[in-house]
Design an enzyme around this catalytic site. Structure first.
Site, PDB file in Angstrom:
ATOM      1  N   GLU A   1      10.493  22.638 -52.020  1.00  0.00           N
ATOM      2  CA  GLU A   1       9.676  23.764 -51.557  1.00  0.00           C
ATOM      3  C   GLU A   1      10.058  25.076 -52.250  1.00  0.00           C
ATOM      4  O   GLU A   1      10.179  26.120 -51.604  1.00  0.00           O
ATOM      5  CB  GLU A   1       9.802  23.905 -50.030  1.00  0.00           C
ATOM      6  CG  GLU A   1       9.251  22.705 -49.277  1.00  0.00           C
ATOM      7  CD  GLU A   1       9.202  22.921 -47.762  1.00  0.00           C
ATOM      8  OE1 GLU A   1       9.835  23.872 -47.285  1.00  0.00           O
ATOM      9  OE2 GLU A   1       8.530  22.135 -47.077  1.00  0.00           O
TER      10      GLU A   1
ATOM     11  N   GLU B   1       5.686  15.560 -46.709  1.00  0.00           N
ATOM     12  CA  GLU B   1       6.104  15.901 -45.349  1.00  0.00           C
ATOM     13  C   GLU B   1       4.892  16.147 -44.452  1.00  0.00           C
ATOM     14  O   GLU B   1       4.212  17.153 -44.584  1.00  0.00           O
ATOM     15  CB  GLU B   1       7.003  17.154 -45.325  1.00  0.00           C
ATOM     16  CG  GLU B   1       8.377  16.956 -45.923  1.00  0.00           C
ATOM     17  CD  GLU B   1       9.287  18.160 -45.687  1.00  0.00           C
ATOM     18  OE1 GLU B   1       8.995  18.972 -44.778  1.00  0.00           O
ATOM     19  OE2 GLU B   1      10.284  18.296 -46.423  1.00  0.00           O
TER      20      GLU B   1
END
Length: 839
Positions: A188, A259
């Site tokens: 991320e 995710e």
């Protein structure tokens, strides 16, 4: 679409790069490649249903059961991070034992017939202490984490290469016949990249190219990274990637969801986190309907942050609302686990059309659409009928038939005709979790206590003008450090009026602290996950002469996210006394003595069997008035095989050890907005217990605790339920694909209530049954205005004494020609109790 010469060259280049991952073994192609449709594993396209399970958050004896339940739930991929700080806690010293045995875990996944996605990071966030980065990295001269910084890149590459070499040596990558099909570098990074400007842009390119250069033989991914360098695949994180993901940054990369958050991790002070099974299933069906090829549940089993492994303010329990709850041992959180299992079955019935069909979209109205995958010549077709209206059910006409769609739902038709699954209609069973007091363990739970002593400045060698920074002082070896100083006062300094007391004020960067004046406890304060800093102030009694001031600085984990993590700080930064006759007294720079850790933590530690014998303990009699006390007791191992917890009722904040092993931090006094602790029960793995007598040690930081209220419990999901309505489709197991056609595999394709007791137990009682208009939820059902008087009889006839049963929705069986409310659509709600068969 017109393809340019440049695009052809790019596609050719990437094909060349990914084809290098292929090795020939006989006539079988080994390896992992990809195109814009899917990953191609050992020459075969796959639909991939993945779940995050972290080896560090459970014990090795739990792994087989957790993985078995994941496989049984329809997963074919397990995703895990690699945790740098547990594998290299001291620079150059590596550890891969016990619950940190990464190789053993990956091999076990392979033994269960599943693939692995290895998220190497090595920054992982994961609500894990320091985001997985070892503390010693913070002290490397000139280092700036996660940027184009030579020291960081050197150590990052060294660790990543070590892990990759270890995987190669163990032959764990897919081209070697192993289970690892994907690897992830970084994590991320897009969320902080702008903070580093050009150093961030250069770093992310370097990280991707460095990973590719390690020649693992499998594709690499970067989650939430739009500028992932070729051939690295950029992937999506979030709750609704079917609608929020703008797609791979190149047309020849597949759509991967790394995710899909099954709930929200909790921090101390949070209320319970919820995400419905219906919402998750809708999001996954949507993703695959829009060209998705791999969806990963984060988490599928969250587990426990044992010891001091959780990040700042994160609870010890992790993602308990996942399909497999914290304890893992056959404790599927239903209906979430079952509803997703049924979804995977439905999507697998669509596998051929999804992987080989031509996609098209038919917009019926503003809210209704049909997404179709069809290959006419092969006679394969699958359709996803979607109602995007969040409030209203609607009827859709598709290919000459009408289909009822509940609000915000997707119906899956693996032959473009037969509804085998709807995301909003849960056919899977429900369950309620029960905590049961262990009679065996609590029979002789007699508590003793030891008071932690406050050191004097003369005893401490570590001196400084100012209070030292708490992270740098403790170096992630303990949560605790003492800050001690003293001041001399005469009568003229103190207020003359008895109704006026001086006030001490401490400004702290976090996370918590205890304050003592002249050995007397005067209070505590703490920050929160969102605001670590706090100000502690309270009135105090001072005397003429020397006054000792002592603070115990307390950490609740290191940070795990954000830019410039190496520049985060904690602990007291300013100390003043207000209200003296001589004015405000600044104590910040008067000189401070420090002690790292508590006396009870020294080797051999008080919480071990050996260490506890070296201290004088006194009997606990009710409420403990003192702060900073150690409490101990022994208990017998609880009966049965169900998971074990300790309920920390009566306590406030501290840590718990079982037979010398920490089961994590507890914090009962930090209440959520609902007026309840964020977590009350703390997991004791069965592998931590001895055959009979066990030592429990509790470090309680605050005053006013009552250890007598602590209770050892076992956990079960022996309350199971079903809620089925007449318009529900039959169970997806009623159908199979044969010769490219969907065929029923049962005699009567009708909706029914399906119930199965966990752990081979039997249904011993029907606690609720109503065929009519009942309402409520599992564990809390109630009768509506209409119910069949035969409801319980029908359920008992079908289910009592059995491990599993199916109860039909047949009006005649419940009414015998006397239907008191024939005009309403009927619902069947059942709640039963399971118990182990008595011999």
């Amino acid at each position: 679409m017109k393809v340019t010469t440049r695009q052809v060259l790019l596609i050719g280049l990437v094909s060349l790069l990914v084809s290098s991952t292929i090795a020939k073994q006989g006539n079988k192609t080994q390896g992992v490649v990809y195109d814009g449709r899917s990953l191609i594993i050992n020459g075969k396209r796959e639909l991939l249903f993945s779940g995050s399970i972290h080896y560090t958050r459970s014990t090795p004896d739990m792994w087989p059961d957790i993985l078995s339940k994941a496989k049984h739930g329809g997963l074919n991929v397990i995703q895990t991070y690699v945790f740098w700080n547990v594998h290299e806690p001291i620079q150059g010293q590596f550890y891969f034992e016990g619950q940190y045995d990464l190789v053993k875990f990956i091999r076990m996944v392979a033994e269960h017939g599943m693939y692995v996605t290895l998220r190497v990071g090595p920054f992982i966030q994961a609500e894990w202490n320091h985001g997985g980065l070892p503390y010693w990295l913070r002290e490397v001269p000139g280092i700036i984490f996660r940027s184009d910084n030579a020291p960081f890149k050197y150590h990052m590459k060294k660790f990543v290469k070590m892990i990759m070499d270890k995987m190669k040596e163990e032959k764990l990558f897919a081209p070697q016949g192993g289970p690892i099909i994907l690897a992830q570098i970084e994590n991320e990074y897009n969320s902080i990249q702008l903070a580093y400007k050009e150093l961030g842009t250069r770093y992310v390119q370097w990280a991707g190219n460095m990973a590719i250069g390690l020649k693992t033989g499998v594709p690499w991914v970067m989650c939430k990274q739009k500028d992932a360098p070729d051939p690295v695949i950029n992937t999506c994180n979030g709750r609704h990637c079917g609608d929020t993901f703008t797609g791979p940054n190149k047309a020849y990369k597949p759509s991967i969801w790394t995710e899909n958050w099954t709930a929200q991790y909790r921090v101390f002070g949070d209320p319970p986190s919820q995400r419905s099974a219906e919402d998750i299933s809708f999001s996954v069906a949507r993703f695959f309907a829009k060209n998705g090829t791999l969806a990963n549940y984060y988490m599928y089993h969250g587990g426990t942050n044992f010891g001091r492994t959780s990040s700042a303010f994160t609870t010890t329990r992790y993602y308990d609302e996942a399909p497999l709850d914290e304890y893992g041992k056959c404790l599927q959180r239903n209906p979430k686990w079952g509803h997703l299992k049924d979804l995977h079955k439905a999507l697998n019935l669509c596998k051929k059309p999804l992987l080989w069909g031509n996609p098209s979209v038919e917009r019926i109205s503003a809210d209704l659409e049909a997404r179709v995958y069809e290959k006419v010549e092969s006679k394969i077709c699958a359709a996803f009928l979607t109602n995007n209206n969040t409030k209203m059910a609607q009827t859709m006409k598709f290919r000459g038939q009408e289909y009822y769609l509940p609000a915000r739902s997707i119906s899956i038709l693996p032959d473009c005709e037969t509804v085998v699954y709807n995301t909003q209609t849960i056919v899977a069973q429900h369950s309620a979790r029960n905590y049961v007091k262990s009679e065996t363990a609590n029979k002789k739970l007699n508590w003793k206590m030891y008071q932690e002593a406050i050191p004097t400045p003369e005893q401490l060698k570590l001196k400084a003008k100012n209070p030292l920074e708490l992270y740098g002082l403790t170096k992630d070896t303990t949560d605790y450090a003492w800050f001690i100083s003293s001041i001399e006062l005469d009568r003229n300094d103190l207020p003359f009026r008895k109704d006026i007391l001086p006030v001490i004020r401490v400004q702290s960067l976090g996370h918590a602290m205890l304050a003592f004046i002249n050995g007397e406890y005067v209070g505590t304060a703490h920050g929160s996950h969102d605001e670590k800093s706090f100000v502690f102030q309270t009135s105090i009694k001072l005397k003429t002469g020397r006054n000792q001031i002592a603070f115990l600085g307390i950490l609740v984990g290191l940070p795990d996210s954000g830019a410039y993590m190496e520049h985060r700080f904690a602990g007291p930064r300013a100390v003043t006394i207000l209200g003296l006759n001589t004015g405000t007294l600044d104590l910040t720079n008067i000189g401070w003595s420090h002690q790292i850790g508590l006396t009870g933590e020294k080797v051999p530690a008080l919480y071990t069997s050996e260490g506890s014998q070296k201290f004088e303990w006194t009997k606990v009699n009710g409420v403990v008035g003192a702060a900073l006390v150690w409490c101990k007791a022994t208990f017998m191992t609880p009966e049965g095989n169900d998971p074990v917890v300790v309920s920390m009722n009566g306590m406030k904040k501290g840590m718990v050890w079982i037979n010398g092993k920490s089961i994590g931090r507890y914090w009962m006094s930090f209440l959520s907005p609902l007026g309840q602790p964020s977590q009350s029960e703390y997991h004791i793995p069965r592998s931590y217990l001895k055959p009979k007598k066990n030592l429990i040690v509790v470090l309680e930081e605050d005053s006013g605790s009552n250890p007598d209220k602590i209770e050892i419990q076992t956990v079960n999901r022996d309350t199971i339920c079903s809620v089925i309505t007449e318009f529900f489709p039959a169970h997806v197991r009623s159908w199979a694909r044969e010769n490219n056609k969907i065929r029923p595999v049962v005699d009567d394709v009708k909706p029914a209530a399906h119930l199965t007791c966990p752990n081979f137990k039997q249904i011993v009682a029907v606690e609720f049954a109503s065929f009519g208009d009942p309402y409520g939820a599992c564990g809390n059902f109630a009768l509506g205005n209409c119910t069949s008087p035969l409801s319980k009889d029908v359920v008992e006839k079908n289910c009592l004494g059995k491990n599993s049963c199916a109860v039909p929705l047949d009006r005649e069986a419940y009414n015998k020609g006397k239907d008191g409310c024939p005009d309403i659509q009927k619902t069947l709600a059942i709640q039963v109790k399971c118990e182990k068969k008595k011999h």
